[in-house]
Scaffold this motif. Structure first.
Motif, PDB file in Angstrom:
ATOM      1  N   LEU A 110     -73.925  95.129 -51.781  1.00  0.00           N
ATOM      2  CA  LEU A 110     -73.074  95.541 -50.452  1.00  0.00           C
ATOM      3  C   LEU A 110     -73.960  96.316 -49.384  1.00  0.00           C
ATOM      4  O   LEU A 110     -73.354  95.878 -48.162  1.00  0.00           O
ATOM      5  CB  LEU A 110     -72.235  96.864 -51.041  1.00  0.00           C
ATOM      6  CG  LEU A 110     -71.259  97.510 -50.191  1.00  0.00           C
ATOM      7  CD1 LEU A 110     -70.354  96.692 -49.437  1.00  0.00           C
ATOM      8  CD2 LEU A 110     -70.788  98.868 -50.631  1.00  0.00           C
ATOM      9  N   LEU A 130     -63.826  98.402 -47.674  1.00  0.00           N
ATOM     10  CA  LEU A 130     -64.182  97.492 -48.796  1.00  0.00           C
ATOM     11  C   LEU A 130     -62.802  97.185 -49.080  1.00  0.00           C
ATOM     12  O   LEU A 130     -61.827  97.836 -49.235  1.00  0.00           O
ATOM     13  CB  LEU A 130     -64.742  98.379 -49.785  1.00  0.00           C
ATOM     14  CG  LEU A 130     -66.189  98.962 -49.481  1.00  0.00           C
ATOM     15  CD1 LEU A 130     -66.825  99.589 -50.526  1.00  0.00           C
ATOM     16  CD2 LEU A 130     -67.062  97.957 -48.827  1.00  0.00           C
ATOM     17  N   ASP A 133     -60.083  98.338 -52.347  1.00  0.00           N
ATOM     18  CA  ASP A 133     -59.302  99.660 -52.234  1.00  0.00           C
ATOM     19  C   ASP A 133     -58.260  99.375 -51.116  1.00  0.00           C
ATOM     20  O   ASP A 133     -58.429  99.227 -50.084  1.00  0.00           O
ATOM     21  CB  ASP A 133     -60.374 100.725 -52.058  1.00  0.00           C
ATOM     22  CG  ASP A 133     -61.317 100.985 -52.910  1.00  0.00           C
ATOM     23  OD1 ASP A 133     -61.161 101.195 -53.962  1.00  0.00           O
ATOM     24  OD2 ASP A 133     -62.412 100.746 -52.318  1.00  0.00           O
ATOM     25  N   TYR A 170     -68.117 104.627 -59.932  1.00  0.00           N
ATOM     26  CA  TYR A 170     -68.207 104.757 -58.008  1.00  0.00           C
ATOM     27  C   TYR A 170     -69.625 105.417 -57.890  1.00  0.00           C
ATOM     28  O   TYR A 170     -70.345 105.892 -58.425  1.00  0.00           O
ATOM     29  CB  TYR A 170     -67.041 105.766 -57.766  1.00  0.00           C
ATOM     30  CG  TYR A 170     -65.854 105.288 -58.096  1.00  0.00           C
ATOM     31  CD1 TYR A 170     -64.894 104.398 -57.220  1.00  0.00           C
ATOM     32  CD2 TYR A 170     -64.990 105.693 -59.449  1.00  0.00           C
ATOM     33  CE1 TYR A 170     -63.570 104.143 -57.504  1.00  0.00           C
ATOM     34  CE2 TYR A 170     -63.715 105.210 -59.643  1.00  0.00           C
ATOM     35  CZ  TYR A 170     -63.215 104.409 -58.580  1.00  0.00           C
ATOM     36  OH  TYR A 170     -61.995 104.120 -59.118  1.00  0.00           O
ATOM     37  N   GLY A 171     -69.728 105.335 -56.317  1.00  0.00           N
ATOM     38  CA  GLY A 171     -70.585 106.268 -55.593  1.00  0.00           C
ATOM     39  C   GLY A 171     -70.097 107.469 -55.791  1.00  0.00           C
ATOM     40  O   GLY A 171     -68.947 107.835 -55.535  1.00  0.00           O
ATOM     41  N   GLU A 190     -75.014 106.416 -56.799  1.00  0.00           N
ATOM     42  CA  GLU A 190     -74.352 105.449 -56.947  1.00  0.00           C
ATOM     43  C   GLU A 190     -74.198 105.177 -58.609  1.00  0.00           C
ATOM     44  O   GLU A 190     -75.069 104.849 -59.260  1.00  0.00           O
ATOM     45  CB  GLU A 190     -75.034 103.917 -56.429  1.00  0.00           C
ATOM     46  CG  GLU A 190     -74.117 102.591 -56.655  1.00  0.00           C
ATOM     47  CD  GLU A 190     -72.906 102.648 -55.844  1.00  0.00           C
ATOM     48  OE1 GLU A 190     -72.621 103.623 -54.991  1.00  0.00           O
ATOM     49  OE2 GLU A 190     -72.265 101.757 -56.227  1.00  0.00           O
ATOM     50  N   LYS A 191     -72.881 105.063 -58.887  1.00  0.00           N
ATOM     51  CA  LYS A 191     -72.568 104.655 -60.266  1.00  0.00           C
ATOM     52  C   LYS A 191     -73.202 105.645 -61.418  1.00  0.00           C
ATOM     53  O   LYS A 191     -74.302 105.246 -62.145  1.00  0.00           O
ATOM     54  CB  LYS A 191     -72.619 103.103 -60.585  1.00  0.00           C
ATOM     55  CG  LYS A 191     -71.688 102.698 -59.695  1.00  0.00           C
ATOM     56  CD  LYS A 191     -71.336 101.039 -60.235  1.00  0.00           C
ATOM     57  CE  LYS A 191     -70.468 100.532 -59.309  1.00  0.00           C
ATOM     58  NZ  LYS A 191     -70.773  99.907 -57.964  1.00  0.00           N
ATOM     59  N   ILE A 203     -66.512 107.869 -54.004  1.00  0.00           N
ATOM     60  CA  ILE A 203     -66.356 107.178 -52.594  1.00  0.00           C
ATOM     61  C   ILE A 203     -65.567 105.996 -52.839  1.00  0.00           C
ATOM     62  O   ILE A 203     -65.425 105.422 -53.691  1.00  0.00           O
ATOM     63  CB  ILE A 203     -67.940 106.464 -52.234  1.00  0.00           C
ATOM     64  CG1 ILE A 203     -69.025 107.744 -52.190  1.00  0.00           C
ATOM     65  CG2 ILE A 203     -67.770 105.820 -50.760  1.00  0.00           C
ATOM     66  CD1 ILE A 203     -70.386 107.366 -51.748  1.00  0.00           C
ATOM     67  N   GLY A 205     -64.504 103.265 -50.473  1.00  0.00           N
ATOM     68  CA  GLY A 205     -64.400 102.077 -49.890  1.00  0.00           C
ATOM     69  C   GLY A 205     -64.020 102.334 -48.090  1.00  0.00           C
ATOM     70  O   GLY A 205     -63.269 101.178 -47.693  1.00  0.00           O
ATOM     71  N   GLN A 229     -77.935  98.825 -52.363  1.00  0.00           N
ATOM     72  CA  GLN A 229     -76.566  99.960 -52.471  1.00  0.00           C
ATOM     73  C   GLN A 229     -76.600 100.584 -51.199  1.00  0.00           C
ATOM     74  O   GLN A 229     -77.429 100.991 -50.716  1.00  0.00           O
ATOM     75  CB  GLN A 229     -76.891 100.668 -53.541  1.00  0.00           C
ATOM     76  CG  GLN A 229     -76.643 100.159 -54.792  1.00  0.00           C
ATOM     77  CD  GLN A 229     -75.512  99.373 -55.316  1.00  0.00           C
ATOM     78  OE1 GLN A 229     -74.582  99.871 -54.528  1.00  0.00           O
ATOM     79  NE2 GLN A 229     -75.398  98.726 -56.421  1.00  0.00           N
ATOM     80  N   THR A 231     -74.963 103.171 -50.795  1.00  0.00           N
ATOM     81  CA  THR A 231     -74.923 104.601 -51.229  1.00  0.00           C
ATOM     82  C   THR A 231     -76.402 105.037 -51.154  1.00  0.00           C
ATOM     83  O   THR A 231     -76.636 106.334 -50.766  1.00  0.00           O
ATOM     84  CB  THR A 231     -74.358 104.727 -52.608  1.00  0.00           C
ATOM     85  OG1 THR A 231     -73.110 104.110 -52.691  1.00  0.00           O
ATOM     86  CG2 THR A 231     -74.466 106.099 -53.224  1.00  0.00           C
TER      87      THR A 231
HETATM   88  C1  G1P Z   1     -68.662  99.982 -53.979  1.00  0.00           C
HETATM   89  C2  G1P Z   1     -69.605 101.359 -53.761  1.00  0.00           C
HETATM   90  C3  G1P Z   1     -69.220 102.376 -54.400  1.00  0.00           C
HETATM   91  C4  G1P Z   1     -67.848 102.714 -54.240  1.00  0.00           C
HETATM   92  C5  G1P Z   1     -66.990 101.562 -54.634  1.00  0.00           C
HETATM   93  C6  G1P Z   1     -65.308 102.035 -54.106  1.00  0.00           C
HETATM   94  O1  G1P Z   1     -68.950  99.567 -55.443  1.00  0.00           O
HETATM   95  O2  G1P Z   1     -70.926 100.889 -53.863  1.00  0.00           O
HETATM   96  O3  G1P Z   1     -70.086 103.505 -54.045  1.00  0.00           O
HETATM   97  O4  G1P Z   1     -67.410 104.267 -54.979  1.00  0.00           O
HETATM   98  O5  G1P Z   1     -67.270 100.427 -53.716  1.00  0.00           O
HETATM   99  O6  G1P Z   1     -64.622 100.969 -54.472  1.00  0.00           O
HETATM  100  P1  G1P Z   1     -68.553  98.471 -56.083  1.00  0.00           P
HETATM  101  O7  G1P Z   1     -66.882  98.737 -56.572  1.00  0.00           O
HETATM  102  O8  G1P Z   1     -68.239  97.301 -55.140  1.00  0.00           O
HETATM  103  O9  G1P Z   1     -69.116  97.990 -57.144  1.00  0.00           O
END
Ligand code: G1P
Length: 296
Positions: A110, A130, A133, A170-171, A190-191, A203, A205, A229, A231
């Protein structure tokens, strides 16, 4: 430097592996919720929030997205001849926004996808939305964040509280102080592994960021999942200019995984006057049937 948020990045280069085989030859962003592709919900939110220019970061096999946000003269002509003006209105392109595209040449994560749009953004604050969401709210989610940015002059990330068992998806924001729905960020991770999250603020999106983030993305190394990342770069930005996490109003739907996608589809269909009645009857019928089957 202009301080109005006019540009947005929508990363759409992901492989969509959670939806295979549907996404083998079709971008996951084109999967419909009821009868509208998921990415169209995101674009509409950006427009309603006052965004004027959108750049979609695409990758291999994403051409259907470009075709979707283009005129289709043949189809329009056909609908005009048949006097199907209601359908014509549904496929007309939004006049208020320009949509641009750039390709992410390697799937590096990302943070890297956002970095690919740096020349388009230039030296002004910008938004990121993003596609996994979708948020339904009275005031568009991104608009709420833009208002926070205008009020505080600081980068804003949209958050909502999630359950203990979900924080590893999530972040996560560790807050320092808070004032109403606004949290000053202490640090971000992050995660985080199950049981190690510093809070339940996830977080979601939506971001409004200062262009300085690109300096950190430029030198950002791979993090969680072997990906660059966003984040991690935000964590560095926060050490030079503090970031605010804003707990926005609205219901957020997770359309990035199959079960969330199905739930969203049902809920949004139940919200439609033309579908509600029959769908409710149908759902009751199959639920009754399955409880009878279980009782056997
Ligand atoms: C991304 C971000 C994450 C966020 C999430 C929300 O993760 O890296 O910080 O919480 O979107 O949907 P992904 O879901 O793309 O792995």
């Amino acid at each position: 430097m202009s301080n109005r948020v006019k540009k947005a990045i929508i990363p759409a280069a992901g492989l969509g592996t959670r939806f295979l085989p549907a996404t083998k030859a079709m971008p996951k962003e084109m999967l419909p919720i009821v009868d509208k592709p998921t990415i169209q919900y995101i674009i509409e939110e950006a427009i309603e929030s006052g965004i004027e220019d959108i750049i979609i970061v695409t990758g291999k096999g994403k051409r259907a997205i470009e075709d979707h946000f283009d005129n289709n003269f043949e189809l329009e002509d056909n609908l005009i001849k048949k006097e199907k003006f209601d359908l014509l209105a549904k496929i007309k392109q939004p006049a208020k926004v320009d949509i641009h595209y750039i390709r992410q040449k390697e799937p590096l994560g990302l943070g890297h996808a956002v970095w690919c749009a740096r020349s388009f953004i230039g030296n002004e604050p910008f938004a990121i939305l993003l596609g996994d969401d979708i948020v339904q709210s009275e005031k568009p989610c991104l608009k709420q964040l833009i208002e926070q940015f205008e009020e505080t002059g600081k980068s804003i990330i949209g958050v909502q509280t999630v359950g203990e068992n979900e924080t590893d998806r999530y972040g996560i924001v560790a807050p320092k102080t808070y004032e109403g729905k606004r949290y000053e960020v202490d640090y971000l991770v992050e995660k985080p592994k199950k049981g190690s999250a510093p809070s339940n603020l996830a977080i979601m999106g939506r971001y409004v960021l200062e262009p300085e983030i690109f300096n950190f993305l430029e030198e950002q190394e791979k993090g969680a999942g072997g990906e660059i990342q966003l984040t991690d770069a935000l964590q560095k930005l926060n050490s030079t200019s503090s970031i605010i996490a804003y707990d926005f109003d609205g219901k957020r739907y997770d359309v990035g995984e199959v079960l969330g996608f199905i739930k969203t589809t049902i809920e949004m269909a139940l919200d439609r006057d033309d579908l509600k009645e029959e769908l409710t009857l149908f759902l009751k019928e199959i639920l009754n049937q399955s409880s009878i089957d279980h009782a056997k």
